[in-house]
Structures are given as C-alpha cells and as structure tokens.
Design a protein around this motif. Structure first.
Motif, mmCIF file in Angstrom:
data_model
loop_
_atom_site.group_PDB
_atom_site.id
_atom_site.type_symbol
_atom_site.label_atom_id
_atom_site.label_comp_id
_atom_site.label_asym_id
_atom_site.label_seq_id
_atom_site.Cartn_x
_atom_site.Cartn_y
_atom_site.Cartn_z
ATOM 1 N N ILE A 105 -4.782 2.934 -4.252
ATOM 2 C CA ILE A 105 -3.493 2.526 -4.799
ATOM 3 C C ILE A 105 -2.423 3.534 -4.399
ATOM 4 O O ILE A 105 -2.587 4.739 -4.601
ATOM 5 N N LYS A 106 -1.334 3.046 -3.815
ATOM 6 C CA LYS A 106 -0.131 3.849 -3.605
ATOM 7 C C LYS A 106 1.000 3.201 -4.385
ATOM 8 O O LYS A 106 1.406 2.076 -4.085
ATOM 9 N N LYS A 107 1.459 3.902 -5.377
ATOM 10 C CA LYS A 107 2.550 3.379 -6.173
ATOM 11 C C LYS A 107 3.818 3.278 -5.318
ATOM 12 O O LYS A 107 3.947 3.910 -4.267
ATOM 13 N N ALA A 136 -6.647 -6.653 0.533
ATOM 14 C CA ALA A 136 -5.342 -6.509 -0.113
ATOM 15 C C ALA A 136 -5.356 -7.211 -1.465
ATOM 16 O O ALA A 136 -5.698 -8.394 -1.563
ATOM 17 N N LEU A 137 -4.959 -6.480 -2.510
ATOM 18 C CA LEU A 137 -4.829 -7.057 -3.849
ATOM 19 C C LEU A 137 -3.368 -7.318 -4.211
ATOM 20 O O LEU A 137 -3.090 -8.020 -5.192
ATOM 21 N N THR A 138 -2.456 -6.750 -3.429
ATOM 22 C CA THR A 138 -1.019 -6.969 -3.567
ATOM 23 C C THR A 138 -0.460 -7.300 -2.190
ATOM 24 O O THR A 138 -1.119 -7.037 -1.179
ATOM 25 N N PRO A 139 0.758 -7.852 -2.098
ATOM 26 C CA PRO A 139 1.368 -8.004 -0.775
ATOM 27 C C PRO A 139 1.501 -6.641 -0.099
ATOM 28 O O PRO A 139 1.829 -5.637 -0.745
ATOM 29 N N VAL A 140 1.236 -6.607 1.200
ATOM 30 C CA VAL A 140 1.247 -5.351 1.950
ATOM 31 C C VAL A 140 2.037 -5.546 3.236
ATOM 32 O O VAL A 140 1.834 -6.525 3.957
ATOM 33 N N THR A 141 2.949 -4.619 3.514
ATOM 34 C CA THR A 141 3.600 -4.522 4.811
ATOM 35 C C THR A 141 3.302 -3.146 5.375
ATOM 36 O O THR A 141 2.886 -2.237 4.642
ATOM 37 N N VAL A 142 3.522 -2.958 6.666
ATOM 38 C CA VAL A 142 3.321 -1.636 7.248
ATOM 39 C C VAL A 142 4.254 -0.626 6.579
ATOM 40 O O VAL A 142 3.854 0.494 6.246
ATOM 41 N N ALA A 143 5.508 -1.021 6.330
ATOM 42 C CA ALA A 143 6.440 -0.125 5.646
ATOM 43 C C ALA A 143 6.003 0.155 4.215
ATOM 44 O O ALA A 143 6.359 1.184 3.644
ATOM 45 N N SER A 222 8.405 0.933 -0.308
ATOM 46 C CA SER A 222 8.931 -0.062 -1.236
ATOM 47 C C SER A 222 9.403 0.607 -2.528
ATOM 48 O O SER A 222 8.785 1.555 -3.018
ATOM 49 N N THR A 223 10.482 0.091 -3.074
ATOM 50 C CA THR A 223 10.988 0.609 -4.347
ATOM 51 C C THR A 223 10.445 -0.181 -5.535
ATOM 52 O O THR A 223 10.665 0.202 -6.686
ATOM 53 N N THR A 224 9.739 -1.268 -5.251
ATOM 54 C CA THR A 224 9.287 -2.140 -6.342
ATOM 55 C C THR A 224 7.810 -2.501 -6.283
ATOM 56 O O THR A 224 7.212 -2.810 -7.313
ATOM 57 N N GLN A 225 7.202 -2.471 -5.087
ATOM 58 C CA GLN A 225 5.850 -3.009 -4.916
ATOM 59 C C GLN A 225 4.816 -1.900 -4.759
ATOM 60 O O GLN A 225 4.831 -1.144 -3.779
ATOM 61 N N ASP A 226 3.903 -1.784 -5.719
ATOM 62 C CA ASP A 226 2.742 -0.920 -5.524
ATOM 63 C C ASP A 226 1.855 -1.531 -4.449
ATOM 64 O O ASP A 226 1.845 -2.753 -4.251
ATOM 65 N N ARG A 227 1.116 -0.675 -3.749
ATOM 66 C CA ARG A 227 0.123 -1.168 -2.790
ATOM 67 C C ARG A 227 -1.260 -0.912 -3.361
ATOM 68 O O ARG A 227 -1.649 0.227 -3.589
ATOM 69 N N MET A 228 -1.987 -1.987 -3.628
ATOM 70 C CA MET A 228 -3.336 -1.879 -4.178
ATOM 71 C C MET A 228 -4.311 -2.595 -3.248
ATOM 72 O O MET A 228 -4.086 -3.745 -2.854
ATOM 73 N N ALA A 229 -5.392 -1.913 -2.899
ATOM 74 C CA ALA A 229 -6.407 -2.494 -2.035
ATOM 75 C C ALA A 229 -7.783 -2.071 -2.535
ATOM 76 O O ALA A 229 -7.932 -1.054 -3.220
ATOM 77 N N PHE A 230 -8.781 -2.881 -2.179
ATOM 78 C CA PHE A 230 -10.152 -2.562 -2.553
ATOM 79 C C PHE A 230 -11.003 -2.654 -1.294
ATOM 80 O O PHE A 230 -11.099 -3.711 -0.681
ATOM 81 N N SER A 231 -11.602 -1.537 -0.925
ATOM 82 C CA SER A 231 -12.360 -1.466 0.319
ATOM 83 C C SER A 231 -13.847 -1.334 0.021
ATOM 84 O O SER A 231 -14.248 -0.638 -0.917
ATOM 85 N N THR A 232 -14.652 -2.021 0.819
ATOM 86 C CA THR A 232 -16.102 -1.858 0.753
ATOM 87 C C THR A 232 -16.596 -1.410 2.117
ATOM 88 O O THR A 232 -16.089 -1.845 3.155
#
Length: 276
Positions: A105-107, A136-143, A222-232
């Motif tokens: 997670i990157k806030k 990806a558990l949230t929308p993700v962009t490279v930025a 992003s100023t509003t979107q956390d980035r959450m991912a789950f990797s196996t």
C-alpha cells in the motif's frame, strides 16, 4: 467463483517481455474481500510488516507479508483464486507452488519510490520458473505508483545484488547487500537507455511477471487515490531450494524439509496449489 485462463498471446507476452498485464485476472469477489483485508491490516499489522509512517494519511508506504500462515482469507485466495494456474500457464510449468503473499500500500501523496530491482536475488531459490502475480485492488496509474518494467530483462542472465528498501529501524533488511551479484544499474538516471514499459490498471487487473525481470515504481503522485495491491509469489517446475547468504530469512531453513539444491516439495511450507 469464476476462474480464467491465459490466452496464447498473454503467454507469449510473458515469455518474451518477462511481464504481461492480465485484465480481470480473478473473480471480482476477491477484490472486495482483499481490499477490506488491506484496510484492516493498516490498523492491525502483522509481525513482518514494514510501515514507513504509521497512522499517516499521506506519505505512508506500508507492506505486510506471509499472512497466509495465519489468515484464512489469504490462504483461500492463494489456493482457490486461480492464480496458481495462471502463473503455471505463463511460466509453462506443470506445477505451481506457493511461496508467499505480499500486501503493498502506498497512500496518496507518498513520494517514496520502489527502487529498481529483481526479485530472484532476494529469495532463497534458483530457477527461471519463479514469478509473481501483482493484483490491483485500487485503480493504478504509473504516476500513481504503478509498476514499470525493463522489457526482456528476465532473459539477460544477470544477477543483481539485493539492496535494502522499504524498511527501517529494527525491521531494516540487514540481510540484504551481503550476497552475490552486481549493483543494479541506475535506471532512473538513464531511462532513455532502457526499454521501459508500464501499465494502467483497474481493480482486478494483474501484472504477472518473472522474478528475473527488472522492475520498480515511482512515488504515488495522486492527491486522492491510495495505491493498494496484493501480490502472490510462485515457484514452478525448475525452482530449487537455495538458502544462500543474503536472501530473505523469513522462511526458517531449519523448518524446510528439503535439501538445498532440491525442488521445494514441502507442502507445509511451499504448498502445491496447481498441477496440470
């Protein structure tokens, strides 16, 4: 829950590029469950978590891993989501053994990048059939701190020295930097010299990539979107147990009922979740 297969083109992309973007990789029900679980872990971290700025709404880089050992949801996801079959198809392996899970997670407004690295040198295994599925558990962009990859770098037969990142204080990865390998090139200083690819993702999309592919991610702008991912993380037919100096000690070698140099056929520690 529904499960999908890789297409021939997706398998070809993985084999050629060392990474493939798999759209709608798992049943949508997993996304809701894992997202709620991720939020719970932020407030109730496990013993192997790394948390750069605990409790913060911004500037927080959080990871937690090896949760399948104590959490039934994570265990069921690894076993029943179809990820094992997808990764076996990509690697062209008859089997897929589970190594570990990794919540990332990157806030919003977290400037900390994930440095460029390979996964394989960090892990106590050898073999080309070792890979991850980064969901990806949230929308993700490279930025927004989406992963980027050096296309084809899985085929370079170069072993890069593991370096510590994403940890601090008592949980710093002091075991890194002591093993074999050469320093990773400064890719950010010369991006034009590398064939770099990245992907925008929606929840449920996944990046399936070789443990030998160079990858990293920028901070979350992003100023509003956390980035959450789950990797196996997964082990194929040619993986062998290799607990050499300088690799992640989270799996206690004394608990593994496999001799170094052998396939990790220990279903208590590395369960086989797919056999074709």
């Amino acid at each position: 829950m529904t499960q999908r297969n890789l297409t021939e083109d997706e398998i070809r992309q993985y084999q050629q590029n060392g990474v493939v973007c798999v759209r709608n990789a798992v049943d949508p029900q997993w996304i809701e469950k894992l997202t709620a679980f991720g939020r719970h872990q932020l407030e109730n971290p496990g013993e192997l978590c790394n948390d750069a700025n605990p409790g913060a709404d911004k500037g927080r880089m959080f990871t937690d891993r090896y949760l399948w050992r104590s959490n039934d949801l994570v265990y069921r996801y690894a076993k029943n989501s179809g990820c094992a079959r997808l990764v076996a198809q990509a690697m062209q392996s008859q089997t897929a053994r589970f190594y570990f899970d990794h919540l990332l997670i990157k806030k919003a407004e977290t400037t900390t990048p994930t440095p460029w690295h390979q996964d394989a040198p960090y892990w106590p295994f050898r073999g080309k059939q070792i890979a991850s599925i980064w969901l990806a558990l949230t929308p993700v962009t490279v930025a927004g701190s989406g992963l980027e990859f050096v296309r084809g770098s899985h085929s370079d037969d170069v072993f890069y020295l593991p370096e510590a990142f994403g940890a601090s204080g008592e949980k710093a990865n002091s075991w890194t930097g002591t093993g074999e390998g050469i320093p990773c090139p400064d890719i950010e200083a010369g991006r034009e010299n590398f064939d770099i690819i990245g992907f925008d993702l929606q929840p449920g999309d996944a990046l399936l990539f070789s443990a030998w592919t160079l990858h990293g991610s920028p901070g979350n702008q992003s100023t509003t979107q956390d980035r959450m991912a789950f990797s196996t993380r997964w082990l194929g037919d040619d993986a062998i147990w290799d607990p050499r100096p300088g690799t992640d000690p989270s799996v206690n070698p004394q608990e593994v009922r496999v001799s170094p140099g052998s396939h990790p056929a220990d279903n208590a520690i590395f369960p086989e979740f797919y056999s074709g």
